[in-house]
Each structure stands twice: as C-alpha cells, then as structure tokens.
Scaffold this motif. Structure first.
Motif: not given
Lengths: 78, 144
Positions: A5-18
């Motif tokens: 999940l960390y791999d999967r959610l890393t791009p999500v966090f990066r996108d939202v937090l810019d």
C-alpha cells in the motif's frame, strides 16, 4: 499486508500534497509536512478512497496520528 | 435569483449519480462586465473581426464566465448553500460564442461520508459539442 500500500499510495500523497519527492513512512504525519493542512487532509482521504475503492466512515479519520495508522485503516477496508 | 432559492443539500441527501444542470447564454453585457472586472481585454474576447481572423466564428466567451456558471450550480444547486468549493480541474475543449446557448451539468461521482465531501464531474456543452469538462471537489458544511 500494508507494505504494498505504501508503494500504491505514495503517488497519491505526492499528487495531493504537491511534493514530488515525498517519502511515505509510517511515522510521517501532518506535523512534518507544511502542505498537509486540513483541506489537503480532506483531499487525501478522498483520493485514497478513490485509489483503493474503499469508503471511510465518519469518525474513522478523526484520531489518525500518522501515515502508519492511515494505511492500517485503509488496509482494514480492503 | 436570491439566496432563498438556493438548495441546502446535506451529505445524507446525496448519492453518486445525483446531478444538476442548467442552460445559460452569455450576453454582450456579461462580456463587458467581465472585461471590466478581470481587466482581460484580449481581442479574442472583445474584437469580433480579430476573433474571426484567428479562425473563430466570433468573439469567444471568457473561460471565467463558464466557471461562473459552475460556481452558480455548486453554490445554489449541488449542494447549494452549504457548499465549500475546494478544487477545480477544468479543460476547455472548444470555444463558446457570445449569444450561444449552452448547458452546464454536474454529476456526483464520489461521495465521502468521512470528509463530508463530494467529487463532481463537469460537462459544459452547446448542442452535442463539448465546451469544457473536468472535476470539482466540494465539501458540505453542517447546515446553518
């Protein structure tokens, strides 16, 4: 169960937090990231729901202390 | 139009697939007011001959005026007076011209009970031609 999940959610966090180079760790919290404000938190929760196809319920997210607890909660919904 | 006509939808009133839409026409007066408000005097919006020389059918409606229609739909209809508009991702697909009737539609694509927020799909069309599409994020405050 949560390691992938960390791999999967890393791009999500990066996108939202810019933040392009954000490294997602269990200990990471909003206190460590200036961009992680209340509005970003809403966007993060919604983005994680959409990415994983899950639903959090009211009260689920109020007491989360860090990414580790967030990811554990998400994993419990899968 | 007044605040009394605004809907007051709460998160429990909504579901994925819920939609709101409205027809609109941007007038010359709207264009002049937006030019004065924004300071954008780009000739694509203000000069008919210039716009035609650039290959358009006439003056192109300001994108900001299209966004204004979305603001009205969100703030008055979906969800209405309890809306807190958090985000917008919009692409302009083709020009809308002054005096041309168009339709703006919002559809709930994701409802997050935990954050009391909704994601909306946006489509703005004139006839079958897509003018703009995108998404909006809206939180819903407790009813006051």
């Amino acid at each position: 169960m949560t390691s992938g999940l960390y791999d999967r959610l890393t791009p999500v966090f990066r996108d939202v937090l810019d933040i392009d180079d954000l490294v997602l760790t269990p200990e990471l919290s909003a206190r460590d990231v200036a961009e992680w404000d209340s509005l970003s938190h809403i966007r993060l929760v919604v983005a994680v729901e959409q990415e994983l196809g899950i639903r959090f319920i009211a009260g689920d997210i109020d007491s989360l202390e860090n990414v580790g607890e967030f990811v554990e909660l998400a994993a419990s919904k899968l | 139009m007044s605040l009394a006509t605004a809907k007051s939808l709460n998160i429990a009133d909504l579901h994925e697939g819920a939609a709101a839409s409205d027809d609109f026409v941007i007038s010359n007066d709207d264009m002049e007011k937006f030019a004065a408000l924004s300071g954008d005097l780009n000739r694509l919006h203000t000069d008919e001959d210039f716009a035609r020389a650039r290959g358009f059918e006439g003056r192109v409606v300001y994108g900001g005026l299209v966004v204004a229609q979305l603001s009205r739909l969100i703030g008055m209809d979906l969800p209405g007076k309890n809306a807190i508009w958090n985000g917008l991702d919009l692409q302009f697909r083709s020009p809308l011209y002054v005096g041309q009737q168009a339709n703006a539609e919002l559809t709930v694509t994701h409802l997050s009970e935990a954050t009391r927020s909704i994601e909306l799909k946006i489509r703005v069309q004139t006839g079958d031609r897509l003018i703009a599409s995108g998404t909006a994020s809206v939180s819903i405050a407790n009813a006051s």
